[in-house]
Design a protein around this motif. Structure first.
Motif, short mmCIF file in Angstrom:
data_model
loop_
_atom_site.label_atom_id
_atom_site.label_comp_id
_atom_site.label_asym_id
_atom_site.label_seq_id
_atom_site.Cartn_x
_atom_site.Cartn_y
_atom_site.Cartn_z
N THR A 1 0.83 -1.19 0.00
CA THR A 1 0.00 0.00 0.00
C THR A 1 0.87 1.25 0.00
N ILE A 2 0.48 2.21 -0.80
CA ILE A 2 1.20 3.49 -0.84
C ILE A 2 0.78 4.31 0.38
N THR A 3 1.73 4.57 1.26
CA THR A 3 1.46 5.40 2.43
C THR A 3 2.48 6.54 2.48
N ALA A 4 2.16 7.57 3.25
CA ALA A 4 3.04 8.73 3.36
C ALA A 4 4.40 8.34 3.95
N GLN A 5 4.38 7.50 4.99
CA GLN A 5 5.63 7.12 5.64
C GLN A 5 6.51 6.27 4.71
N ARG A 6 5.91 5.35 3.99
CA ARG A 6 6.68 4.54 3.04
C ARG A 6 7.21 5.40 1.91
N ASN A 7 6.40 6.37 1.49
CA ASN A 7 6.79 7.22 0.36
C ASN A 7 7.95 8.15 0.73
N MET A 8 8.23 8.30 2.00
CA MET A 8 9.39 9.08 2.44
C MET A 8 10.69 8.27 2.27
N LYS A 9 10.55 6.95 2.10
CA LYS A 9 11.72 6.08 1.99
C LYS A 9 11.92 5.55 0.58
N VAL A 10 10.82 5.40 -0.17
CA VAL A 10 10.88 4.84 -1.52
C VAL A 10 10.01 5.67 -2.45
N SER A 11 10.17 5.47 -3.75
CA SER A 11 9.29 6.09 -4.74
C SER A 11 8.31 5.04 -5.24
N PHE A 12 7.07 5.45 -5.45
CA PHE A 12 6.04 4.54 -5.93
C PHE A 12 5.63 4.90 -7.35
N ALA A 13 5.44 3.86 -8.16
CA ALA A 13 4.82 4.06 -9.47
C ALA A 13 3.33 4.29 -9.25
N ASP A 14 2.61 4.63 -10.31
CA ASP A 14 1.17 4.83 -10.20
C ASP A 14 0.50 3.56 -9.65
N PRO A 15 -0.58 3.69 -8.87
CA PRO A 15 -1.26 2.52 -8.32
C PRO A 15 -1.67 1.54 -9.41
N TYR A 16 -1.44 0.24 -9.17
CA TYR A 16 -1.84 -0.77 -10.15
C TYR A 16 -3.10 -1.51 -9.73
N ILE A 17 -3.54 -1.29 -8.49
CA ILE A 17 -4.80 -1.85 -8.02
C ILE A 17 -5.15 -1.13 -6.72
N VAL A 18 -6.43 -1.02 -6.42
CA VAL A 18 -6.87 -0.38 -5.18
C VAL A 18 -7.65 -1.39 -4.35
N VAL A 19 -7.26 -1.53 -3.08
CA VAL A 19 -7.94 -2.45 -2.17
C VAL A 19 -8.26 -1.70 -0.88
N GLY A 20 -8.56 -2.42 0.19
CA GLY A 20 -8.84 -1.82 1.48
C GLY A 20 -8.98 -2.91 2.52
N GLN A 21 -9.10 -2.52 3.77
CA GLN A 21 -9.23 -3.48 4.85
C GLN A 21 -10.68 -3.95 4.97
N SER A 22 -10.86 -5.26 5.19
CA SER A 22 -12.17 -5.81 5.46
C SER A 22 -12.07 -6.70 6.70
N ILE A 23 -13.19 -7.27 7.10
CA ILE A 23 -13.24 -7.97 8.40
C ILE A 23 -13.82 -9.37 8.26
N LEU A 24 -13.18 -10.32 8.93
CA LEU A 24 -13.73 -11.66 9.07
C LEU A 24 -14.22 -11.82 10.50
N VAL A 25 -15.44 -12.31 10.65
CA VAL A 25 -15.99 -12.57 11.98
C VAL A 25 -16.66 -13.94 11.95
N SER A 26 -16.95 -14.46 13.11
CA SER A 26 -17.66 -15.74 13.19
C SER A 26 -19.14 -15.52 12.89
N PRO A 27 -19.84 -16.54 12.40
CA PRO A 27 -21.28 -16.40 12.14
C PRO A 27 -22.06 -15.97 13.39
N GLU A 28 -21.56 -16.37 14.57
CA GLU A 28 -22.25 -16.04 15.83
C GLU A 28 -22.21 -14.54 16.12
N LEU A 29 -21.13 -13.88 15.69
CA LEU A 29 -20.98 -12.45 15.96
C LEU A 29 -21.45 -11.57 14.80
N ALA A 30 -21.81 -12.21 13.69
CA ALA A 30 -22.18 -11.44 12.50
C ALA A 30 -23.37 -10.52 12.75
#
Length: 268
Positions: A105-134
Motif C-alpha cells: 500500500t502506498i502510504t506517506a511514511q513509506r513514500n518518504m523512503k521509496v518512490s512509488f509508481a502509479d497505483p496498479y490496483i486499489v484495495v482496502g481493509q475488510s473484516i472476518l468474523v464468526s457467524p455467531e458475531l455477525a
C-alpha cells in the motif's frame, strides 16, 4: 554495549549504501537490469492472491505473473527475492532487488523512503468474523470495544487501521497473515482484519465457519516501489502499466487470480 555498537555499524552500512546510490545522479536501475540481464523482484510470499508458495516449491500469484511479464518485455530474466515483510524496504534500499512488487500500500511514511509508481490496483481493509458475531458486528465501528480481540499482521496497513480506528479493541499481532487468521479461526480472536482480496479468498474456502464483511473500510492504493532518485525507472514503470492495461494483458492476469479459484489447489 556490543549489541548497540553492532546495530550502529549495521545502520551506518545501510545508510552508506543508500547514500552511495543516491549520490550518483546518473544511476538508474534500468542500467543495472540491462547489464546483468535480470530483474530482481522483492516480495513476501504468503499474501493471497498476490504472491504465494506453490506446492512444487516455486512462487505464484498476481504480482508474480506481472513481474514475469515485465521481465519478458524487458528481455531479461525474472529473479524472485522472497523477503520478510519487515525487511523488504531495507532490502530494496541496499540493492538486494530492483523493485518491490508485493501488494504494498502506498502510504506517506513509506513514500518518504521509496518512490512509488502509479497505483496498479486499489484495495482496502475488510473484516472476518464468526457467524455467531455477525449479527452484532456489522462494521469496524462495532469492533471498537474492549470486549473484542482483533488479530492482524504486524507492520501492515491492517495493523495501522486497527490502531487508528479500533483503539479500544484488544489487538493480537503476528508476523504472518496465516498465523493471524488462524488465531481468529481457532477462536482466540473475535475478528480478523486484513486486505479485502485475502479475506475474500479465505472466506470462500471456509464459508461455513466465517462471515466476511466485504465492504472495505479503508482506501488503499497498491503500488510498485523503487529506490528514490530514479526518474527513468519510474517513467518506465508508469508507461509499462499503462501499456498492459491498454492491451488486455493486465485484465487477463487479473481475471486469472481474482475471478477464478482454480489456482487454489496449487497453493502450498
Amino acid at each position: 554495549m556490543k549489541k548497540l555498537f553492532k546495530s550502529l555499524i549495521i545502520g551506518t552500512s545501510i545508510l552508506a549504501s543508500h547514500w552511495s546510490l543516491a549520490a550518483n545522479s546518473d544511476y538508474s536501475a534500468l542500467t543495472d537490469i540491462t547489464d546483468k540481464g535480470e530483474l530482481k523482484v522483492c516480495f513476501d510470499a504468503g499474501y493471497m492472491p498476490f504472491e504465494m508458495k506453490s506446492k512444487k516449491g516455486g512462487f505464484m500469484g498476481f504480482d508474480i505473473d506481472i513481474g514475469k511479464q515485465m521481465a519478458a518485455a524487458m528481455g531479461v530474466k525474472y529473479v524472485p527475492v522472497n523477503t520478510a515483510w519487515d525487511g523488504i524496504i531495507p532490502s530494496l534500499v541496499t540493492g538486494k532487488c530492483h523493485i518491490i512488487m508485493a501488494g504494498m500500500t502506498i502510504t506517506a511514511q513509506r513514500n518518504m523512503k521509496v518512490s512509488f509508481a502509479d497505483p496498479y490496483i486499489v484495495v482496502g481493509q475488510s473484516i472476518l468474523v464468526s457467524p455467531e458475531l455477525a449479527g452484532s458486528i456489522k462494521s469496524y465501528r462495532d469492533l471498537n470495544n474492549p470486549k473484542y480481540t482483533v488479530s492482524t499482521k504486524l507492520g501492515t496497513t491492517g495493523d495501522a487501521a486497527v490502531k487508528r480506528l479500533l483503539p479500544k479493541a484488544n489487538t493480537n499481532l503476528f508476523e504472518t497473515e496465516t498465523d493471524a487468521v488462524l488465531e481468529f479461526v481457532n477462536g482466540k480472536a473475535d475478528a480478523f482484519v486484513y486486505d479485502m482480496p485475502f479475506n475474500a479468498i479465505y472466506s470462500a474456502k471456509h464459508k461455513d465457519k466465517i462471515k466476511h464483511l466485504d465492504k472495505p473500510f479503508t482506501y488503499e492504493p497498491l503500488g510498485w516501489a523503487i529506490r528514490q532518485g530514479d526518474p527513468d525507472f519510474l517513467n518506465f514503470l508508469n508507461n509499462y502499466l499503462s501499456q498492459i492495461k491498454g492491451d488486455g494483458t493486465y485484465d487477463r492476469i487479473y481475471n486469472k487470480w481474482f475471478k477464478n479459484d482454480a489456482w487454489l489447489k496449487r497453493v502450498q
